[in-house]
Design an enzyme around this catalytic site. Structure first.
Site, PDB file in Angstrom:
ATOM      1  N   SER A   1     -46.187 -27.528  49.727  1.00  0.00           N
ATOM      2  CA  SER A   1     -46.675 -26.639  50.787  1.00  0.00           C
ATOM      3  C   SER A   1     -45.509 -26.075  51.600  1.00  0.00           C
ATOM      4  CB  SER A   1     -47.631 -27.418  51.696  1.00  0.00           C
ATOM      5  OG  SER A   1     -48.158 -26.599  52.721  1.00  0.00           O
TER       6      SER A   1
ATOM      7  N   CYS B   1     -49.080 -43.317  51.146  1.00  0.00           N
ATOM      8  CA  CYS B   1     -49.839 -44.545  51.359  1.00  0.00           C
ATOM      9  C   CYS B   1     -50.196 -44.692  52.824  1.00  0.00           C
ATOM     10  CB  CYS B   1     -49.011 -45.751  50.908  1.00  0.00           C
ATOM     11  SG  CYS B   1     -48.417 -45.643  49.202  1.00  0.00           S
TER      12      CYS B   1
ATOM     13  N   ARG C   1     -52.447 -48.049  48.807  1.00  0.00           N
ATOM     14  CA  ARG C   1     -51.550 -47.312  47.917  1.00  0.00           C
ATOM     15  C   ARG C   1     -52.206 -46.095  47.270  1.00  0.00           C
ATOM     16  NH1 ARG C   1     -48.657 -48.894  42.210  1.00  0.00           N
ATOM     17  NH2 ARG C   1     -46.973 -47.378  42.364  1.00  0.00           N
ATOM     18  N   LEU C   2     -51.464 -44.985  47.325  1.00  0.00           N
ATOM     19  CA  LEU C   2     -51.748 -43.817  46.506  1.00  0.00           C
ATOM     20  C   LEU C   2     -50.645 -43.765  45.455  1.00  0.00           C
ATOM     21  CD1 LEU C   2     -53.309 -41.142  45.969  1.00  0.00           C
ATOM     22  CD2 LEU C   2     -51.691 -40.025  47.518  1.00  0.00           C
TER      23      LEU C   2
END
Length: 614
Positions: free
Chosen positions: A377, A2, A50-51
Protein backbone atom coordinates in the site's frame (compact mmCIF):
# COMPACT_ATOMS: atom_id res chain seq x y z
CA UNK A 1 1.84 -10.01 11.09
CA UNK A 2 0.59 -11.00 14.48
CA UNK A 3 -0.75 -9.89 17.83
CA UNK A 4 1.34 -9.84 21.01
CA UNK A 5 0.53 -9.33 24.68
CA UNK A 6 2.10 -9.80 28.08
CA UNK A 7 1.82 -9.38 31.84
CA UNK A 8 4.67 -8.83 34.30
CA UNK A 9 4.27 -8.70 38.07
CA UNK A 10 7.01 -9.29 40.66
CA UNK A 11 4.57 -9.39 43.58
CA UNK A 12 2.54 -12.38 42.44
CA UNK A 13 2.93 -15.82 40.88
CA UNK A 14 1.45 -15.51 37.37
CA UNK A 15 1.47 -19.26 36.84
CA UNK A 16 -1.69 -19.24 38.96
CA UNK A 17 -3.58 -17.26 36.30
CA UNK A 18 -3.10 -19.01 32.93
CA UNK A 19 -6.67 -18.31 31.82
CA UNK A 20 -6.19 -14.54 32.20
CA UNK A 21 -3.26 -14.65 29.79
CA UNK A 22 -5.26 -16.86 27.43
CA UNK A 23 -8.13 -14.36 27.51
CA UNK A 24 -5.78 -11.45 26.81
CA UNK A 25 -4.32 -13.37 23.89
CA UNK A 26 -7.74 -14.29 22.48
CA UNK A 27 -8.66 -10.62 22.09
CA UNK A 28 -5.98 -10.45 19.38
CA UNK A 29 -7.24 -13.50 17.45
CA UNK A 30 -8.21 -11.46 14.34
CA UNK A 31 -4.59 -10.24 14.06
CA UNK A 32 -3.34 -13.82 14.11
CA UNK A 33 -5.95 -16.31 12.91
CA UNK A 34 -3.47 -19.09 12.12
CA UNK A 35 -2.09 -20.07 15.54
CA UNK A 36 -1.97 -19.19 19.23
CA UNK A 37 0.66 -19.65 21.93
CA UNK A 38 1.48 -18.65 25.50
CA UNK A 39 4.51 -18.80 27.79
CA UNK A 40 4.26 -18.39 31.58
CA UNK A 41 6.82 -18.07 34.37
CA UNK A 42 6.24 -16.87 37.93
CA UNK A 43 6.67 -13.18 37.09
CA UNK A 44 6.20 -12.97 33.31
CA UNK A 45 3.54 -14.31 30.99
CA UNK A 46 3.55 -13.76 27.23
CA UNK A 47 0.87 -14.41 24.62
CA UNK A 48 0.92 -14.51 20.84
CA UNK A 49 -1.50 -14.84 17.93
CA UNK A 50 0.09 -15.71 14.58
CA UNK A 51 -0.59 -14.76 10.99
CA UNK A 52 1.73 -17.04 9.01
CA UNK A 53 3.65 -15.28 6.22
CA UNK A 54 7.25 -16.58 6.33
CA UNK A 55 8.10 -20.22 7.19
CA UNK A 56 4.57 -21.19 8.30
CA UNK A 57 5.73 -24.59 9.54
CA UNK A 58 8.40 -23.47 12.01
CA UNK A 59 7.68 -19.94 13.23
CA UNK A 60 5.51 -20.72 16.26
CA UNK A 61 5.56 -18.18 19.11
CA UNK A 62 6.35 -17.44 21.86
CA UNK A 63 9.78 -18.57 20.68
CA UNK A 64 12.62 -19.21 23.10
CA UNK A 65 16.31 -19.99 22.92
CA UNK A 66 18.86 -20.83 25.64
CA UNK A 67 22.19 -19.05 25.59
CA UNK A 68 24.87 -18.95 28.32
CA UNK A 69 22.50 -20.42 30.93
CA UNK A 70 19.89 -17.78 30.09
CA UNK A 71 16.50 -18.30 28.47
CA UNK A 72 15.33 -15.60 26.05
CA UNK A 73 11.64 -15.59 25.06
CA UNK A 74 10.19 -13.44 22.27
CA UNK A 75 6.74 -12.43 21.09
CA UNK A 76 6.98 -10.50 17.85
CA UNK A 77 4.70 -8.73 15.39
CA UNK A 78 6.16 -7.53 12.11
CA UNK A 79 8.36 -8.17 9.10
CA UNK A 80 12.12 -7.64 8.86
CA UNK A 81 13.14 -6.88 5.28
CA UNK A 82 16.87 -7.36 5.78
CA UNK A 83 16.46 -10.64 7.70
CA UNK A 84 18.52 -12.60 5.16
CA UNK A 85 21.57 -10.32 5.52
CA UNK A 86 21.28 -10.28 9.32
CA UNK A 87 21.01 -14.05 9.43
CA UNK A 88 24.15 -14.44 7.32
CA UNK A 89 26.05 -12.09 9.64
CA UNK A 90 24.85 -13.91 12.75
CA UNK A 91 25.83 -17.30 11.30
CA UNK A 92 29.29 -15.91 10.62
CA UNK A 93 29.40 -14.90 14.28
CA UNK A 94 28.77 -18.49 15.33
CA UNK A 95 25.01 -18.62 15.81
CA UNK A 96 22.83 -21.41 14.49
CA UNK A 97 19.21 -21.22 13.33
CA UNK A 98 16.36 -23.69 13.57
CA UNK A 99 13.91 -21.86 11.28
CA UNK A 100 13.73 -19.60 8.23
CA UNK A 101 11.49 -17.02 9.90
CA UNK A 102 12.44 -13.47 10.84
CA UNK A 103 11.24 -13.96 14.42
CA UNK A 104 14.31 -16.07 15.14
CA UNK A 105 16.51 -13.47 13.42
CA UNK A 106 15.21 -10.78 15.78
CA UNK A 107 15.67 -13.02 18.82
CA UNK A 108 19.24 -14.02 17.93
CA UNK A 109 20.03 -10.41 17.05
CA UNK A 110 19.05 -9.40 20.57
CA UNK A 111 21.12 -12.21 22.07
CA UNK A 112 24.12 -11.00 20.04
CA UNK A 113 23.78 -7.21 20.20
CA UNK A 114 21.36 -6.54 23.05
CA UNK A 115 19.22 -3.40 22.81
CA UNK A 116 21.32 -2.09 19.92
CA UNK A 117 19.89 -4.82 17.70
CA UNK A 118 17.02 -2.48 16.76
CA UNK A 119 19.44 -0.15 15.00
CA UNK A 120 20.18 -2.97 12.52
CA UNK A 121 16.58 -3.87 11.72
CA UNK A 122 14.96 -2.70 8.49
CA UNK A 123 11.28 -3.37 8.81
CA UNK A 124 8.02 -2.85 10.63
CA UNK A 125 7.81 -4.38 14.07
CA UNK A 126 6.77 -4.40 17.69
CA UNK A 127 8.31 -7.09 19.88
CA UNK A 128 9.03 -8.03 23.48
CA UNK A 129 11.90 -10.22 24.74
CA UNK A 130 12.08 -11.61 28.28
CA UNK A 131 15.38 -12.67 29.85
CA UNK A 132 14.27 -15.26 32.37
CA UNK A 133 17.51 -15.33 34.38
CA UNK A 134 17.82 -11.55 34.75
CA UNK A 135 14.03 -11.10 34.94
CA UNK A 136 14.26 -8.27 32.45
CA UNK A 137 11.85 -7.29 29.66
CA UNK A 138 12.94 -5.48 26.50
CA UNK A 139 10.36 -3.97 24.12
CA UNK A 140 10.90 -2.10 20.87
CA UNK A 141 8.75 -0.55 18.16
CA UNK A 142 9.64 0.30 14.56
CA UNK A 143 10.94 3.73 13.65
CA UNK A 144 7.77 5.36 12.32
CA UNK A 145 5.10 3.35 14.13
CA UNK A 146 3.71 1.06 11.44
CA UNK A 147 3.06 -1.63 14.03
CA UNK A 148 1.19 -0.58 17.20
CA UNK A 149 2.09 -1.26 20.83
CA UNK A 150 0.41 -0.10 24.06
CA UNK A 151 1.36 -0.62 27.69
CA UNK A 152 0.31 0.11 31.25
CA UNK A 153 2.57 0.31 34.29
CA UNK A 154 0.45 0.84 37.37
CA UNK A 155 0.65 -0.44 40.95
CA UNK A 156 3.69 -2.65 40.11
CA UNK A 157 1.78 -4.39 37.30
CA UNK A 158 3.03 -4.07 33.73
CA UNK A 159 0.72 -4.99 30.84
CA UNK A 160 1.28 -4.64 27.12
CA UNK A 161 -0.51 -5.48 23.91
CA UNK A 162 -0.61 -4.83 20.19
CA UNK A 163 -3.98 -3.22 20.85
CA UNK A 164 -5.57 -1.74 23.98
CA UNK A 165 -8.15 -4.53 24.07
CA UNK A 166 -5.52 -7.00 25.30
CA UNK A 167 -4.72 -4.73 28.27
CA UNK A 168 -8.40 -4.03 28.92
CA UNK A 169 -9.02 -7.77 29.20
CA UNK A 170 -6.80 -8.03 32.27
CA UNK A 171 -8.98 -7.67 35.42
CA UNK A 172 -6.35 -5.46 37.11
CA UNK A 173 -6.93 -2.72 34.52
CA UNK A 174 -9.96 -0.41 34.77
CA UNK A 175 -11.34 1.31 31.63
CA UNK A 176 -11.33 4.97 32.65
CA UNK A 177 -10.80 8.23 30.80
CA UNK A 178 -9.94 11.66 32.17
CA UNK A 179 -9.50 15.22 30.90
CA UNK A 180 -6.47 14.44 28.74
CA UNK A 181 -8.10 11.45 27.11
CA UNK A 182 -11.26 13.42 26.39
CA UNK A 183 -9.19 16.25 24.92
CA UNK A 184 -7.52 13.73 22.63
CA UNK A 185 -10.92 12.41 21.52
CA UNK A 186 -12.71 15.72 21.02
CA UNK A 187 -10.02 18.19 19.89
CA UNK A 188 -7.11 16.09 18.58
CA UNK A 189 -9.07 13.04 17.38
CA UNK A 190 -9.26 11.03 15.32
CA UNK A 191 -5.53 11.69 15.48
CA UNK A 192 -3.64 10.93 18.67
CA UNK A 193 -0.65 12.59 20.32
CA UNK A 194 2.35 10.21 20.08
CA UNK A 195 2.64 8.18 23.27
CA UNK A 196 -0.95 8.83 24.34
CA UNK A 197 -3.08 5.78 25.09
CA UNK A 198 -6.41 7.66 25.60
CA UNK A 199 -7.33 5.49 28.61
CA UNK A 200 -6.11 6.50 32.06
CA UNK A 201 -2.90 4.64 33.01
CA UNK A 202 -2.30 3.48 29.43
CA UNK A 203 0.45 4.68 27.09
CA UNK A 204 1.55 4.01 23.56
CA UNK A 205 5.20 3.12 23.09
CA UNK A 206 6.29 5.89 20.74
CA UNK A 207 7.66 5.04 17.29
CA UNK A 208 11.43 4.58 17.32
CA UNK A 209 11.48 3.87 21.06
CA UNK A 210 12.67 1.03 23.29
CA UNK A 211 11.45 0.14 26.76
CA UNK A 212 13.32 -1.81 29.43
CA UNK A 213 11.58 -3.13 32.51
CA UNK A 214 13.28 -4.61 35.57
CA UNK A 215 12.17 -5.13 39.14
CA UNK A 216 13.58 -1.76 40.17
CA UNK A 217 11.77 0.23 37.48
CA UNK A 218 11.09 1.11 33.86
CA UNK A 219 12.92 3.28 31.35
CA UNK A 220 11.97 4.41 27.84
CA UNK A 221 14.36 5.90 25.32
CA UNK A 222 14.54 6.62 21.59
CA UNK A 223 16.86 4.66 19.33
CA UNK A 224 15.90 6.62 16.19
CA UNK A 225 14.73 10.11 15.29
CA UNK A 226 14.84 12.42 12.31
CA UNK A 227 18.16 14.24 11.97
CA UNK A 228 18.85 17.22 9.73
CA UNK A 229 21.92 17.32 7.48
CA UNK A 230 22.92 19.29 4.39
CA UNK A 231 21.83 17.75 1.07
CA UNK A 232 24.61 17.73 -1.53
CA UNK A 233 23.04 15.96 -4.54
CA UNK A 234 21.52 17.93 -7.41
CA UNK A 235 18.00 17.41 -8.72
CA UNK A 236 18.89 14.65 -11.20
CA UNK A 237 21.03 12.78 -8.67
CA UNK A 238 18.32 13.10 -6.04
CA UNK A 239 15.68 11.65 -8.36
CA UNK A 240 17.97 8.72 -9.19
CA UNK A 241 18.66 7.99 -5.49
CA UNK A 242 14.92 8.02 -4.72
CA UNK A 243 14.26 5.69 -7.64
CA UNK A 244 16.91 3.22 -6.48
CA UNK A 245 15.76 3.30 -2.85
CA UNK A 246 12.12 2.81 -3.79
CA UNK A 247 12.80 -0.11 -6.12
CA UNK A 248 15.00 -1.83 -3.53
CA UNK A 249 12.38 -1.28 -0.83
CA UNK A 250 9.47 -2.64 -2.86
CA UNK A 251 11.39 -5.69 -4.01
CA UNK A 252 12.39 -6.50 -0.43
CA UNK A 253 8.78 -6.22 0.66
CA UNK A 254 7.48 -8.55 -2.04
CA UNK A 255 9.20 -11.51 -0.35
CA UNK A 256 6.55 -13.81 1.12
CA UNK A 257 5.55 -17.46 1.33
CA UNK A 258 1.87 -16.49 0.81
CA UNK A 259 0.03 -14.53 -1.93
CA UNK A 260 0.87 -10.82 -2.28
CA UNK A 261 -1.21 -8.12 -4.00
CA UNK A 262 -1.14 -4.33 -4.32
CA UNK A 263 -3.74 -1.67 -3.53
CA UNK A 264 -4.17 0.43 -6.68
CA UNK A 265 -5.96 3.80 -6.69
CA UNK A 266 -4.57 5.04 -10.00
CA UNK A 267 -2.68 7.78 -8.19
CA UNK A 268 1.04 8.42 -8.33
CA UNK A 269 1.99 6.59 -5.13
CA UNK A 270 0.11 3.30 -5.53
CA UNK A 271 0.73 3.18 -9.29
CA UNK A 272 4.48 3.45 -8.70
CA UNK A 273 4.50 0.57 -6.21
CA UNK A 274 2.36 -1.57 -8.51
CA UNK A 275 4.58 -0.86 -11.53
CA UNK A 276 7.71 -1.84 -9.59
CA UNK A 277 5.97 -4.99 -8.35
CA UNK A 278 4.88 -5.94 -11.88
CA UNK A 279 8.40 -5.42 -13.20
CA UNK A 280 9.83 -7.57 -10.39
CA UNK A 281 7.27 -10.32 -10.98
CA UNK A 282 8.12 -10.29 -14.70
CA UNK A 283 11.85 -10.54 -13.96
CA UNK A 284 11.39 -13.39 -11.49
CA UNK A 285 8.67 -15.10 -13.57
CA UNK A 286 6.16 -15.09 -10.71
CA UNK A 287 3.14 -14.43 -12.92
CA UNK A 288 0.53 -11.69 -12.88
CA UNK A 289 0.19 -9.21 -10.03
CA UNK A 290 -3.24 -9.01 -8.42
CA UNK A 291 -4.47 -5.46 -7.76
CA UNK A 292 -7.49 -4.19 -5.84
CA UNK A 293 -9.35 -0.88 -5.62
CA UNK A 294 -12.27 0.33 -3.54
CA UNK A 295 -15.32 2.44 -4.34
CA UNK A 296 -18.97 2.90 -3.38
CA UNK A 297 -22.16 2.06 -5.21
CA UNK A 298 -23.29 5.06 -7.33
CA UNK A 299 -20.32 7.18 -6.21
CA UNK A 300 -19.70 8.30 -9.79
CA UNK A 301 -23.21 9.78 -9.83
CA UNK A 302 -22.76 11.74 -6.60
CA UNK A 303 -19.08 12.71 -6.92
CA UNK A 304 -18.33 16.44 -7.15
CA UNK A 305 -14.87 17.88 -7.54
CA UNK A 306 -13.41 20.05 -4.78
CA UNK A 307 -10.02 21.33 -3.62
CA UNK A 308 -9.35 18.17 -1.64
CA UNK A 309 -10.75 15.63 -4.15
CA UNK A 310 -10.08 17.02 -7.63
CA UNK A 311 -11.00 13.93 -9.62
CA UNK A 312 -12.42 10.42 -9.44
CA UNK A 313 -10.11 7.41 -9.23
CA UNK A 314 -11.92 4.95 -11.48
CA UNK A 315 -10.70 6.09 -14.94
CA UNK A 316 -7.12 6.17 -13.65
CA UNK A 317 -7.38 2.73 -12.08
CA UNK A 318 -8.52 1.32 -15.42
CA UNK A 319 -5.67 3.17 -17.12
CA UNK A 320 -3.00 1.68 -14.86
CA UNK A 321 -4.40 -1.83 -14.69
CA UNK A 322 -4.50 -1.95 -18.48
CA UNK A 323 -1.02 -0.44 -18.82
CA UNK A 324 0.52 -2.93 -16.37
CA UNK A 325 -1.69 -5.89 -17.34
CA UNK A 326 -2.63 -6.68 -13.73
CA UNK A 327 -5.42 -8.95 -12.59
CA UNK A 328 -7.60 -6.17 -11.19
CA UNK A 329 -10.69 -6.25 -9.02
CA UNK A 330 -12.74 -3.19 -8.07
CA UNK A 331 -14.60 -3.79 -4.82
CA UNK A 332 -17.72 -1.72 -4.15
CA UNK A 333 -19.82 -1.24 -1.03
CA UNK A 334 -23.31 0.11 -0.56
CA UNK A 335 -24.47 2.51 2.13
CA UNK A 336 -26.20 0.05 4.51
CA UNK A 337 -23.08 -2.13 4.77
CA UNK A 338 -20.91 0.94 5.26
CA UNK A 339 -23.09 2.30 8.07
CA UNK A 340 -23.27 -1.05 9.84
CA UNK A 341 -19.48 -1.37 9.73
CA UNK A 342 -19.09 1.90 11.63
CA UNK A 343 -19.75 -0.18 14.75
CA UNK A 344 -17.29 -2.95 13.90
CA UNK A 345 -14.41 -0.52 13.40
CA UNK A 346 -14.79 0.84 16.95
CA UNK A 347 -13.96 -2.67 18.13
CA UNK A 348 -10.98 -2.72 15.79
CA UNK A 349 -9.58 0.57 17.10
CA UNK A 350 -10.77 0.40 20.75
CA UNK A 351 -11.62 4.09 20.24
CA UNK A 352 -13.74 6.10 17.80
CA UNK A 353 -12.00 6.63 14.46
CA UNK A 354 -12.24 8.01 10.95
CA UNK A 355 -15.89 7.10 10.36
CA UNK A 356 -16.69 5.78 6.86
CA UNK A 357 -13.02 6.09 5.87
CA UNK A 358 -12.28 3.42 8.48
CA UNK A 359 -15.36 1.38 7.67
CA UNK A 360 -14.69 1.21 3.95
CA UNK A 361 -11.07 0.22 4.53
CA UNK A 362 -12.19 -2.52 6.91
CA UNK A 363 -14.65 -3.87 4.32
CA UNK A 364 -12.06 -3.52 1.57
CA UNK A 365 -9.46 -5.49 3.52
CA UNK A 366 -12.04 -8.14 4.40
CA UNK A 367 -12.67 -8.80 0.71
CA UNK A 368 -8.97 -8.80 -0.19
CA UNK A 369 -8.25 -11.30 2.57
CA UNK A 370 -10.37 -13.86 0.72
CA UNK A 371 -7.69 -13.95 -1.99
CA UNK A 372 -4.44 -12.69 -0.43
CA UNK A 373 -2.63 -12.53 2.89
CA UNK A 374 -0.20 -9.66 2.13
CA UNK A 375 -0.88 -6.34 0.39
CA UNK A 376 1.40 -3.49 -0.68
CA UNK A 377 0.00 0.00 0.00
CA UNK A 378 1.06 3.60 -0.71
CA UNK A 379 0.73 5.22 2.72
CA UNK A 380 3.23 7.94 3.74
CA UNK A 381 4.29 9.30 0.35
CA UNK A 382 2.32 12.52 0.86
CA UNK A 383 3.76 13.08 4.31
CA UNK A 384 7.40 12.62 3.36
CA UNK A 385 7.30 14.21 -0.13
CA UNK A 386 4.91 17.05 0.72
CA UNK A 387 1.84 16.08 -1.27
CA UNK A 388 -1.04 17.33 0.86
CA UNK A 389 -2.77 20.65 0.03
CA UNK A 390 -1.71 22.13 3.37
CA UNK A 391 1.95 21.98 2.29
CA UNK A 392 1.09 24.50 -0.43
CA UNK A 393 -1.52 26.82 1.09
CA UNK A 394 -0.52 30.00 2.88
CA UNK A 395 -3.41 29.78 5.36
CA UNK A 396 -2.23 26.34 6.48
CA UNK A 397 1.45 27.25 6.57
CA UNK A 398 0.78 30.30 8.74
CA UNK A 399 -1.94 28.84 10.96
CA UNK A 400 0.29 28.01 13.96
CA UNK A 401 -1.68 24.84 14.55
CA UNK A 402 -2.06 21.39 13.05
CA UNK A 403 -2.85 22.02 9.35
CA UNK A 404 -5.24 19.09 9.03
CA UNK A 405 -7.41 20.51 11.81
CA UNK A 406 -7.80 24.24 11.21
CA UNK A 407 -11.39 24.65 12.43
CA UNK A 408 -11.05 24.30 16.18
CA UNK A 409 -13.73 26.98 16.65
CA UNK A 410 -16.22 24.77 14.83
CA UNK A 411 -15.29 21.82 17.03
CA UNK A 412 -15.79 23.88 20.17
CA UNK A 413 -19.33 24.72 19.08
CA UNK A 414 -20.35 21.10 19.48
CA UNK A 415 -18.88 20.59 22.98
CA UNK A 416 -20.71 21.19 26.23
CA UNK A 417 -19.66 24.15 28.37
CA UNK A 418 -18.80 21.76 31.20
CA UNK A 419 -16.47 19.69 29.02
CA UNK A 420 -14.73 22.79 27.62
CA UNK A 421 -14.15 24.10 31.12
CA UNK A 422 -12.65 20.76 32.19
CA UNK A 423 -10.40 19.93 29.22
CA UNK A 424 -9.45 23.53 28.21
CA UNK A 425 -9.38 22.63 24.50
CA UNK A 426 -7.66 25.74 23.11
CA UNK A 427 -4.81 25.40 25.58
CA UNK A 428 -4.56 21.66 25.00
CA UNK A 429 -4.16 22.06 21.23
CA UNK A 430 -1.74 24.94 21.69
CA UNK A 431 0.41 22.85 24.06
CA UNK A 432 0.42 19.80 21.81
CA UNK A 433 1.35 21.91 18.79
CA UNK A 434 4.13 23.68 20.69
CA UNK A 435 5.42 20.29 21.84
CA UNK A 436 5.62 19.09 18.23
CA UNK A 437 7.27 22.24 16.91
CA UNK A 438 9.76 22.14 19.78
CA UNK A 439 10.99 18.74 18.60
CA UNK A 440 11.89 19.83 15.06
CA UNK A 441 15.63 19.38 14.35
CA UNK A 442 16.37 22.55 12.40
CA UNK A 443 19.45 22.95 10.26
CA UNK A 444 21.74 25.86 10.98
CA UNK A 445 21.48 28.60 8.38
CA UNK A 446 18.00 27.71 7.12
CA UNK A 447 15.96 30.47 5.49
CA UNK A 448 12.51 31.35 6.84
CA UNK A 449 10.84 29.31 4.09
CA UNK A 450 13.14 26.33 4.60
CA UNK A 451 12.46 26.40 8.32
CA UNK A 452 8.72 26.63 7.73
CA UNK A 453 8.68 23.68 5.32
CA UNK A 454 10.83 21.55 7.63
CA UNK A 455 8.33 22.19 10.41
CA UNK A 456 5.43 21.25 8.14
CA UNK A 457 7.21 18.05 7.10
CA UNK A 458 7.94 17.16 10.72
CA UNK A 459 4.32 17.67 11.75
CA UNK A 460 3.14 15.40 8.96
CA UNK A 461 5.68 12.62 9.54
CA UNK A 462 5.34 12.51 13.33
CA UNK A 463 1.71 13.53 13.88
CA UNK A 464 -0.46 12.92 10.81
CA UNK A 465 1.26 9.91 9.28
CA UNK A 466 0.94 7.77 12.45
CA UNK A 467 -2.81 8.36 12.39
CA UNK A 468 -3.11 6.85 8.91
CA UNK A 469 -0.67 4.05 9.70
CA UNK A 470 -2.65 3.15 12.81
CA UNK A 471 -5.84 3.14 10.77
CA UNK A 472 -4.31 0.91 8.11
CA UNK A 473 -2.94 -1.55 10.68
CA UNK A 474 -6.14 -1.81 12.71
CA UNK A 475 -8.53 -2.19 9.79
CA UNK A 476 -6.35 -4.68 7.91
CA UNK A 477 -5.31 -6.75 10.90
CA UNK A 478 -8.92 -6.94 12.06
CA UNK A 479 -9.38 -9.38 9.17
CA UNK A 480 -5.90 -10.94 9.27
CA UNK A 481 -4.50 -9.08 6.25
CA UNK A 482 -0.89 -7.88 6.43
CA UNK A 483 -0.32 -4.53 4.73
CA UNK A 484 3.21 -3.44 3.89
CA UNK A 485 4.05 0.23 3.35
CA UNK A 486 7.24 0.74 1.29
CA UNK A 487 7.25 4.54 1.58
CA UNK A 488 7.82 4.05 5.32
CA UNK A 489 11.25 2.51 4.79
CA UNK A 490 13.42 4.51 7.18
CA UNK A 491 16.21 4.84 4.63
CA UNK A 492 13.85 6.59 2.23
CA UNK A 493 12.38 8.80 4.96
CA UNK A 494 15.82 9.83 6.24
CA UNK A 495 16.95 10.69 2.73
CA UNK A 496 13.85 12.63 1.64
CA UNK A 497 13.68 14.49 4.98
CA UNK A 498 16.85 16.39 4.06
CA UNK A 499 15.99 17.18 0.43
CA UNK A 500 15.55 20.97 0.11
CA UNK A 501 11.99 22.09 -0.56
CA UNK A 502 12.93 23.61 -3.93
CA UNK A 503 14.07 20.14 -5.07
CA UNK A 504 11.11 18.33 -3.51
CA UNK A 505 8.85 20.57 -5.60
CA UNK A 506 10.85 20.09 -8.82
CA UNK A 507 8.94 21.31 -11.86
CA UNK A 508 6.90 23.54 -9.53
CA UNK A 509 4.69 20.56 -8.61
CA UNK A 510 3.77 18.94 -5.34
CA UNK A 511 5.91 15.79 -4.96
CA UNK A 512 7.80 16.98 -8.02
CA UNK A 513 10.97 15.05 -7.20
CA UNK A 514 9.03 11.80 -6.82
CA UNK A 515 7.35 12.43 -10.17
CA UNK A 516 10.78 12.94 -11.73
CA UNK A 517 12.09 9.74 -10.08
CA UNK A 518 9.27 7.77 -11.69
CA UNK A 519 9.94 8.87 -15.28
CA UNK A 520 9.97 5.76 -17.43
CA UNK A 521 8.26 3.68 -14.75
CA UNK A 522 4.81 5.24 -15.13
CA UNK A 523 2.94 6.81 -18.07
CA UNK A 524 3.39 10.57 -18.25
CA UNK A 525 -0.30 11.36 -17.69
CA UNK A 526 -0.29 9.33 -14.46
CA UNK A 527 2.91 11.05 -13.34
CA UNK A 528 1.23 14.43 -13.84
CA UNK A 529 -2.12 13.48 -12.24
CA UNK A 530 -3.19 15.76 -9.38
CA UNK A 531 -3.42 14.15 -5.96
CA UNK A 532 -6.77 12.67 -4.95
CA UNK A 533 -7.11 11.10 -1.48
CA UNK A 534 -8.56 7.76 -0.44
CA UNK A 535 -12.16 7.75 -1.70
CA UNK A 536 -15.05 8.50 0.62
CA UNK A 537 -18.74 8.03 -0.07
CA UNK A 538 -20.64 10.96 -1.54
CA UNK A 539 -24.01 9.21 -1.36
CA UNK A 540 -26.66 11.35 0.41
CA UNK A 541 -28.16 8.15 1.81
CA UNK A 542 -25.05 7.83 3.99
CA UNK A 543 -25.59 11.33 5.37
CA UNK A 544 -29.20 10.52 6.17
CA UNK A 545 -28.28 7.24 7.87
CA UNK A 546 -25.64 8.71 10.20
CA UNK A 547 -27.81 11.75 10.90
CA UNK A 548 -30.62 9.41 11.98
CA UNK A 549 -28.19 7.50 14.21
CA UNK A 550 -26.92 10.57 16.05
CA UNK A 551 -30.43 12.00 16.51
CA UNK A 552 -31.54 8.73 18.11
CA UNK A 553 -28.60 9.00 20.51
CA UNK A 554 -29.50 12.59 21.36
CA UNK A 555 -33.05 11.51 22.19
CA UNK A 556 -31.81 8.77 24.54
CA UNK A 557 -31.47 10.12 28.11
CA UNK A 558 -29.13 7.22 29.02
CA UNK A 559 -26.53 8.29 26.45
CA UNK A 560 -23.11 8.99 28.04
CA UNK A 561 -22.37 11.32 25.12
CA UNK A 562 -24.99 13.90 26.02
CA UNK A 563 -23.11 15.46 28.93
CA UNK A 564 -20.05 15.94 26.73
CA UNK A 565 -21.57 17.73 23.74
CA UNK A 566 -23.81 20.66 22.91
CA UNK A 567 -26.96 18.70 22.13
CA UNK A 568 -28.80 21.77 20.86
CA UNK A 569 -26.04 22.62 18.38
CA UNK A 570 -25.80 19.07 17.01
CA UNK A 571 -29.56 18.93 16.51
CA UNK A 572 -29.40 22.31 14.81
CA UNK A 573 -26.79 21.05 12.36
CA UNK A 574 -28.67 17.81 11.77
CA UNK A 575 -32.02 19.50 11.20
CA UNK A 576 -30.62 22.16 8.88
CA UNK A 577 -28.75 21.91 5.61
CA UNK A 578 -25.86 19.62 6.49
CA UNK A 579 -23.99 21.14 3.56
CA UNK A 580 -23.23 24.03 5.90
CA UNK A 581 -20.86 21.62 7.64
CA UNK A 582 -19.29 20.38 4.40
CA UNK A 583 -15.77 21.53 5.16
CA UNK A 584 -13.00 19.19 6.34
CA UNK A 585 -12.86 19.44 10.14
CA UNK A 586 -10.14 16.78 10.08
CA UNK A 587 -7.83 15.85 7.23
CA UNK A 588 -9.25 16.05 3.72
CA UNK A 589 -12.23 13.73 4.02
CA UNK A 590 -14.09 14.33 7.27
CA UNK A 591 -16.93 16.84 7.02
CA UNK A 592 -20.59 16.92 8.14
CA UNK A 593 -21.58 13.27 7.69
CA UNK A 594 -18.31 12.12 9.29
CA UNK A 595 -18.98 14.41 12.26
CA UNK A 596 -22.27 12.63 12.98
CA UNK A 597 -20.64 9.23 12.56
CA UNK A 598 -17.70 10.16 14.79
CA UNK A 599 -19.94 11.35 17.63
CA UNK A 600 -22.08 8.23 17.30
CA UNK A 601 -18.91 6.14 17.55
CA UNK A 602 -17.91 8.01 20.72
CA UNK A 603 -21.29 7.14 22.25
CA UNK A 604 -20.98 3.47 21.22
CA UNK A 605 -17.43 3.29 22.57
CA UNK A 606 -18.32 4.76 25.97
CA UNK A 607 -21.21 2.32 26.37
CA UNK A 608 -19.69 -0.85 24.96
CA UNK A 609 -16.36 -0.50 26.77
CA UNK A 610 -18.14 0.55 29.96
CA UNK A 611 -15.80 3.51 30.37
CA UNK A 612 -15.84 5.59 33.52
CA UNK A 613 -15.17 9.31 33.13
CA UNK A 614 -13.06 10.62 35.97
Amino acid sequence: MCGITGWINWNDDLTKYPTILEDMTKTLAPRGPDASGTWISPHCSLGHRRLSVIDPENGAQPMWRKYDYQTFVIVYNGEIYNAFELKEELINRGHTFQTNCDTEVVLISYIEWGAKCVERLNGIFAFAIWNDLQEKLFIARDRVGVKPLFFSYHHSTFLFGSEPKAILENPTFKPEIGAEGLAEIFVIGPARTPGHGIYNNMEELKPGYCLELEKNGLKKYPYWKLESHPHFENEDQTAQTIRELLIDTVERQLVSDVPVCTLLSGGLDSSALTAIAVNYYNQTKQGTVNTFSVDYVDNEIHFKENDFQPNSDQPWIRRMSSFLNTNHQNIQFDTPELVESLKAVVDARDTPGMADVDASLYLFCREIKKQATVAISGEAADEIFGGYPWFHREDSLNANTFPWSLTLNKRLEILSDELKEWIRPEQYVEDRYAQAIGEVPHLKGETKVQKQMRQMSYLNITRFMPTLLDRKDRMSMRVGLEVRVPYCDHRLIEYVWNIPWEIKTAGDREKGILRKALKGILPEDVIQRKKSPYPKTHNPDYTEAVKKWILEILDDPSSPLQSLINVKKIKEIANSDVKSYHFPWFGQLMSGPQLFAYLAQVDLWLRKYNISIK
